[in-house]
Scaffold this motif. Structure first.
Motif, PDB file in Angstrom:
ATOM      1  N   UNK A  83      78.545  65.429  -7.798  1.00 46.75           N
ATOM      2  CA  UNK A  83      77.880  64.773  -8.927  1.00 46.75           C
ATOM      3  C   UNK A  83      78.590  63.482  -9.342  1.00 46.75           C
ATOM      4  N   UNK A  84      79.918  63.457  -9.188  1.00 47.49           N
ATOM      5  CA  UNK A  84      80.671  62.260  -9.575  1.00 47.49           C
ATOM      6  C   UNK A  84      80.337  61.089  -8.634  1.00 47.49           C
ATOM      7  N   UNK A  85      80.320  61.361  -7.323  1.00 51.24           N
ATOM      8  CA  UNK A  85      79.933  60.317  -6.363  1.00 51.24           C
ATOM      9  C   UNK A  85      78.504  59.846  -6.659  1.00 51.24           C
ATOM     10  N   UNK A  86      77.604  60.819  -6.917  1.00 46.71           N
ATOM     11  CA  UNK A  86      76.200  60.463  -7.155  1.00 46.71           C
ATOM     12  C   UNK A  86      76.080  59.616  -8.416  1.00 46.71           C
ATOM     13  N   UNK A  87      76.844  60.009  -9.455  1.00 51.88           N
ATOM     14  CA  UNK A  87      76.805  59.255 -10.714  1.00 51.88           C
ATOM     15  C   UNK A  87      77.298  57.813 -10.505  1.00 51.88           C
ATOM     16  N   UNK A  88      78.277  57.679  -9.609  1.00 52.20           N
ATOM     17  CA  UNK A  88      78.806  56.343  -9.313  1.00 52.20           C
ATOM     18  C   UNK A  88      77.911  55.554  -8.356  1.00 52.20           C
ATOM     19  N   UNK A  89      76.772  56.150  -7.944  1.00 54.71           N
ATOM     20  CA  UNK A  89      75.769  55.373  -7.196  1.00 54.71           C
ATOM     21  C   UNK A  89      75.592  55.740  -5.734  1.00 54.71           C
ATOM     22  N   UNK A  90      76.388  56.700  -5.231  1.00 57.18           N
ATOM     23  CA  UNK A  90      76.233  57.056  -3.811  1.00 57.18           C
ATOM     24  C   UNK A  90      75.131  58.096  -3.635  1.00 57.18           C
ATOM     25  N   UNK A  91      74.573  58.167  -2.430  1.00 58.34           N
ATOM     26  CA  UNK A  91      73.772  59.337  -2.066  1.00 58.34           C
ATOM     27  C   UNK A  91      74.726  60.251  -1.295  1.00 58.34           C
ATOM     28  N   UNK A  92      74.877  61.485  -1.801  1.00 59.86           N
ATOM     29  CA  UNK A  92      75.779  62.449  -1.170  1.00 59.86           C
ATOM     30  C   UNK A  92      74.980  63.304  -0.192  1.00 59.86           C
ATOM     31  N   UNK A  93      75.494  63.431   1.026  1.00 61.99           N
ATOM     32  CA  UNK A  93      74.905  64.383   1.990  1.00 61.99           C
ATOM     33  C   UNK A  93      75.965  65.463   2.161  1.00 61.99           C
ATOM     34  N   UNK A  94      75.638  66.647   1.655  1.00 55.02           N
ATOM     35  CA  UNK A  94      76.665  67.683   1.495  1.00 55.02           C
ATOM     36  C   UNK A  94      76.479  68.812   2.495  1.00 55.02           C
TER      37      UNK A  94
END
Ligand code: A2P
Ligand code: 11C
Length: 338
Positions: A83-94
């Motif tokens: 969620x932190x990466x996503x909040x900072x603008x990345x699309x996370x592929x987990x």
């Protein structure tokens, strides 16, 4: 134009394979940031001939400017950091199981449900390796004949349980060859050398393991089919790379083995190796390092009517994890979602 890409869990089995696959597929990377635990801080990994230092993941770090983050550092890291990466603008592929069943998070196999990436809200989940290879092989049949139920038994390599489990199989086998005392298992629940273990992950209340329940729940979500039945027995075998699966399916409409073979021959990401008269069928040892899903032993099922039985094999670290994730990243670029 390229992207700023981060890998979280870069030093692990899947993490290192992300680097290889990004390079092999010439994914447009402008800048690559590598993260792992504090234990690996300062270690260097190579990407396109360049040495890149691994950083320790910590909450003080800003992840602003990262376009795509590929995660494979386990569920708790994904829960904390995706969620932190996503909040900072990345699309996370987990690649972990943390978000797979979250209704807000698409669960994607590019050959099966590519359009689902369009629903993402910052996190996209990569399914479990055993589910990915099963569905790449079954979706083309599902589309033509419908599938009511799947009974699957897996033969899963130790790399599915990470780098420590690979070392465990090596060390136990070496000790056995030297006639030494075999070290106690740590990464796997029982001794794996010269053994098969009918347990992957922990048991749930219904007597199935979490790995087995993932095969049901993830299949339903990916196919958007809440009624399909999946009964799985997942088993660890002393193989380093490549998961194999014996799969029996109950079809909705008759489909002959030959028709299934023809459908699979033209399916994306599938290779048919099915010449029993010549003793030709897929084996883990042959598919390790490859990106396709290999299918053989296609025959009429003797229990399900109409039904088929088959043998499905893929490299669990590549198509089952890293390659599938990089293909999702490619879809993001194709659909201009990043
Ligand atoms: P490290 O190598 O520093 O332990 P595998 O599944 O092959 O065991 O790999 C797990 C990956 O997840 C490794 O890169 C590992 O880093 C990373 N990892 C494990 N715990 C953490 C954590 N708390 N923070 C960041 N990365 C982690
Ligand atoms: C294994 N399939 O082979 C497991 C590992 O949910 O991503 C993958 C666990 C997961 O041990």
């Amino acid at each position: 134009m390229g992207y700023r890409v981060a890998i979280v869990g870069a030093t692990g089995e899947v993490g290192r394979t992300f680097l290889k696959v990004l390079e092999e597929r010439n994914f447009p990377v402008d800048e690559l940031e590598l993260f792992a635990s504090e234990r690996s801080e300062g270690q260097e990994l190579t990407f396109k001939g360049e040495r890149i230092k691994v950083k320790a993941l910590n909450k003080q770090h800003s992840f602003k400017g990262i376009d795509i983050a590929l995660f494979s550092a386990g569920s708790s890291v994904s829960k904390d950091y995706a969620p932190k990466f996503a909040k900072d603008g990345a699309v996370v592929i987990d690649n972990s199981s943390a978000w797979r069943l979250d209704p807000e998070v698409p669960l994607v196999v590019p050959e099966v449900n590519p359009e689902d990436v369009k629903e993402h809200k910052g996190i996209i989940a990569n399914p479990n390796c055993s589910t990915i290879q099963m569905l790449v092989a079954l979706k083309p049949i599902y589309d033509v004949a419908g599938i009511e139920a799947i009974v699957v038994s897996t033969y899963q390599s130790v790399s599915g349980a990470g780098a420590k489990a690979i070392r465990e199989l090596e060390e136990q086998t070496r000790a056995w060859c030297r006639d030494d005392c075999i070290p106690e298992p740590k990464a796997l629940p029982k001794r794996i050398a010269f053994n098969v273990i009918p347990q992957i992950d922990v048991f749930t209340e219904n007597g199935y393991t979490k790995e087995e329940m993932k095969m049901l729940n993830e299949t339903r979500k990916i196919l958007h089919d809440p009624y399909i039945k999946v009964s799985a027995t997942t088993v660890r075998v002393p193989v380093f790379y490549g998961h194999s699966e014996a799969v029996c399916i109950k079809l909705k409409k008759e489909l002959s083995p030959e028709e299934a073979r023809q459908i699979l021959k033209s399916a994306k990401g599938v290779v048919v190796v099915d010449n029993p008269e010549k003793g030709e069928y897929p084996m883990a040892i042959d598919v390790a390092g490859k990106d396709e899903v290999f299918v053989g032993r296609i025959r009429k099922d003797l229990v399900f009517e109409p039904g088929l039985s088959m043998w499905i094999v893929a490299d669990n670290i590549r198509k089952g994890a890293a390659t599938n994730a990089v293909q999702i990243a490619e879809l993001l670029c194709e659909f201009a979602l990043v």
